[in-house]
Every structure is written in structure tokens, then in C-alpha cells.
Design a protein around this motif. Structure first.
Motif, PDB file in Angstrom:
ATOM      1  N   UNK A 112       0.820  -1.223  -0.018  1.00 32.94           N
ATOM      2  CA  UNK A 112      -0.119   0.127   0.067  1.00 32.94           C
ATOM      3  C   UNK A 112       0.928   1.305   0.007  1.00 32.94           C
ATOM      4  N   UNK A 113       1.823   1.371  -0.732  1.00 34.77           N
ATOM      5  CA  UNK A 113       2.855   2.544  -0.970  1.00 34.77           C
ATOM      6  C   UNK A 113       3.643   2.630   0.285  1.00 34.77           C
ATOM      7  N   UNK A 114       3.756   1.484   1.188  1.00 34.53           N
ATOM      8  CA  UNK A 114       4.844   1.866   2.530  1.00 34.53           C
ATOM      9  C   UNK A 114       5.848   0.657   2.069  1.00 34.53           C
ATOM     10  N   UNK A 115       7.248   1.047   2.275  1.00 33.91           N
ATOM     11  CA  UNK A 115       8.191   0.349   2.237  1.00 33.91           C
ATOM     12  C   UNK A 115       8.648   0.039   3.756  1.00 33.91           C
ATOM     13  N   UNK A 116       8.492  -1.421   3.980  1.00 34.91           N
ATOM     14  CA  UNK A 116       9.032  -1.494   5.449  1.00 34.91           C
ATOM     15  C   UNK A 116      10.382  -2.417   5.188  1.00 34.91           C
ATOM     16  N   UNK A 117      11.373  -1.806   6.023  1.00 33.08           N
ATOM     17  CA  UNK A 117      12.777  -2.355   5.935  1.00 33.08           C
ATOM     18  C   UNK A 117      13.170  -2.801   7.340  1.00 33.08           C
ATOM     19  N   UNK A 118      13.548  -3.909   7.483  1.00 33.09           N
ATOM     20  CA  UNK A 118      14.063  -4.273   8.812  1.00 33.09           C
ATOM     21  C   UNK A 118      15.867  -4.808   8.605  1.00 33.09           C
ATOM     22  N   UNK A 119      16.741  -3.967   9.748  1.00 36.18           N
ATOM     23  CA  UNK A 119      18.196  -4.418   9.442  1.00 36.18           C
ATOM     24  C   UNK A 119      18.333  -4.769  10.660  1.00 36.18           C
ATOM     25  N   UNK A 120      18.683  -6.188  10.885  1.00 35.99           N
ATOM     26  CA  UNK A 120      19.233  -6.670  12.118  1.00 35.99           C
ATOM     27  C   UNK A 120      20.414  -5.986  12.749  1.00 35.99           C
ATOM     28  N   UNK A 121      20.452  -5.975  14.128  1.00 34.54           N
ATOM     29  CA  UNK A 121      21.689  -5.304  14.493  1.00 34.54           C
ATOM     30  C   UNK A 121      22.684  -6.383  15.022  1.00 34.54           C
ATOM     31  N   UNK A 122      23.831  -6.125  15.054  1.00 34.40           N
ATOM     32  CA  UNK A 122      24.926  -6.840  15.427  1.00 34.40           C
ATOM     33  C   UNK A 122      24.925  -6.846  16.892  1.00 34.40           C
ATOM     34  N   UNK A 123      25.096  -7.971  17.703  1.00 30.85           N
ATOM     35  CA  UNK A 123      25.152  -7.773  19.333  1.00 30.85           C
ATOM     36  C   UNK A 123      26.705  -7.389  19.678  1.00 30.85           C
ATOM     37  N   UNK A 124      26.736  -6.462  20.302  1.00 32.23           N
ATOM     38  CA  UNK A 124      28.409  -6.005  20.641  1.00 32.23           C
ATOM     39  C   UNK A 124      28.748  -7.180  21.624  1.00 32.23           C
ATOM     40  N   UNK A 125      30.156  -7.484  21.066  1.00 31.65           N
ATOM     41  CA  UNK A 125      30.993  -8.659  21.899  1.00 31.65           C
ATOM     42  C   UNK A 125      31.268  -7.773  23.185  1.00 31.65           C
ATOM     43  N   UNK A 126      31.216  -8.902  24.281  1.00 32.89           N
ATOM     44  CA  UNK A 126      31.494  -8.209  25.578  1.00 32.89           C
ATOM     45  C   UNK A 126      32.848  -8.881  25.796  1.00 32.89           C
ATOM     46  N   UNK A 127      33.938  -8.145  26.085  1.00 34.11           N
ATOM     47  CA  UNK A 127      35.285  -8.946  26.370  1.00 34.11           C
ATOM     48  C   UNK A 127      35.525  -8.297  27.804  1.00 34.11           C
TER      49      UNK A 127
END
Length: 133
Positions: A112-127
Motif C-alpha cells: 500500500x505504498x509503504x516500504x518496510x525495511x528491517x535491518x538486524x543489529x549485531x550484538x556487541x561482543x563483551x570482552x
């Protein structure tokens, strides 16, 4: 995160087969966008009325997200124009994403004229770093 550009016109020059320079002026729209962030992903909802899914281009390079789409008017096929606020042109938005993301796992859908974009985040490594004695 956002680089907002106002609606503007883009002028391009092409050389015809006869060697004449021909200028084309294209209207460029800045679509409305909602950006949401969850623990797992960044979500974009982009208004692109009149844009066919096949003309949408999404690219992510380094931390730059570029959204583009082309709107082609239907005025001539549906009757005499009395009021026209939508005109042919291109949609363009560019964002700087300040998060580590999985760009190769991004998903998009258009309805319906709406673009939905999902970009997964990278979990930051804990050191944990031990302090030497």
C-alpha cells in the motif's frame, strides 16, 4: 542518524544520437520516514505512494543506507486531470546508521505504498580484560 534532503529538482544532461545535448529535469521527493529501534533491529517505514515495488532500490554501503524509488504518474490513463499534487519524480533518502548491523540479513516488503525495511543489529561482543599484577 538521518540526513534529510528537501524536495528538489535534479537536472541531467544526455547527448542524443544526433550529438545534441538534451536536458531533463526530474523532481526528487524526500519521502516521510519513521525509524524505530528494538534490541534486535532497526526498522524503517518509508512512504512511497505510487511507486511500484520493482522500481525501489535499497543499498547499504558501510554505514550509509540509501532508499530510492521512481514514481510514474497515471494521469494520462485515467482521465482529465482536475488537480494533480503527485507528479512524476524520484524518491530519495539517505541515512547514516550509527550501529553495527547485519546488512546482508536485511529484509524489505512493500504494501500500500509503504516500504518496510528491517535491518538486524549485531550484538556487541563483551570482552572482559583482566588487569595484570
Amino acid at each position: 542518524m538521518n540526513t534529510l534532503t528537501k524536495d528538489h529538482k535534479q537536472e541531467t544532461t544526455e547527448v542524443s544520437a544526433q550529438g545534441k545535448e538534451e536536458k531533463t529535469v526530474t523532481r526528487v521527493y524526500s519521502p516521510n520516514v519513521d525509524v524505530l529501534e528494538t534490541e534486535e533491529a532497526i526498522l524503517f517505514r518509508v512512504e512511497m505512494p505510487g511507486v511500484d515495488q520493482s522500481s525501489v532500490e535499497i543499498s547499504i554501503e558501510k554505514d550509509q543506507l540509501i532508499l530510492e524509488g521512481k514514481f510514474v504518474s497515471l494521469e494520462e490513463t485515467r482521465g482529465q486531470v482536475r488537480l494533480a499534487e503527485y507528479r512524476e519524480g524520484n524518491y530519495f533518502r539517505k541515512f547514516t546508521i550509527g550501529k553495527a548491523i547485519h546488512s546482508e540479513k536485511a529484509t524489505a516488503k512493500m504494501k500500500n505504498g509503504i516500504l518496510e525495511l528491517t535491518i538486524p543489529k549485531i550484538e556487541p561482543k563483551k570482552t572482559k580484560i583482566e588487569i595484570q599484577k
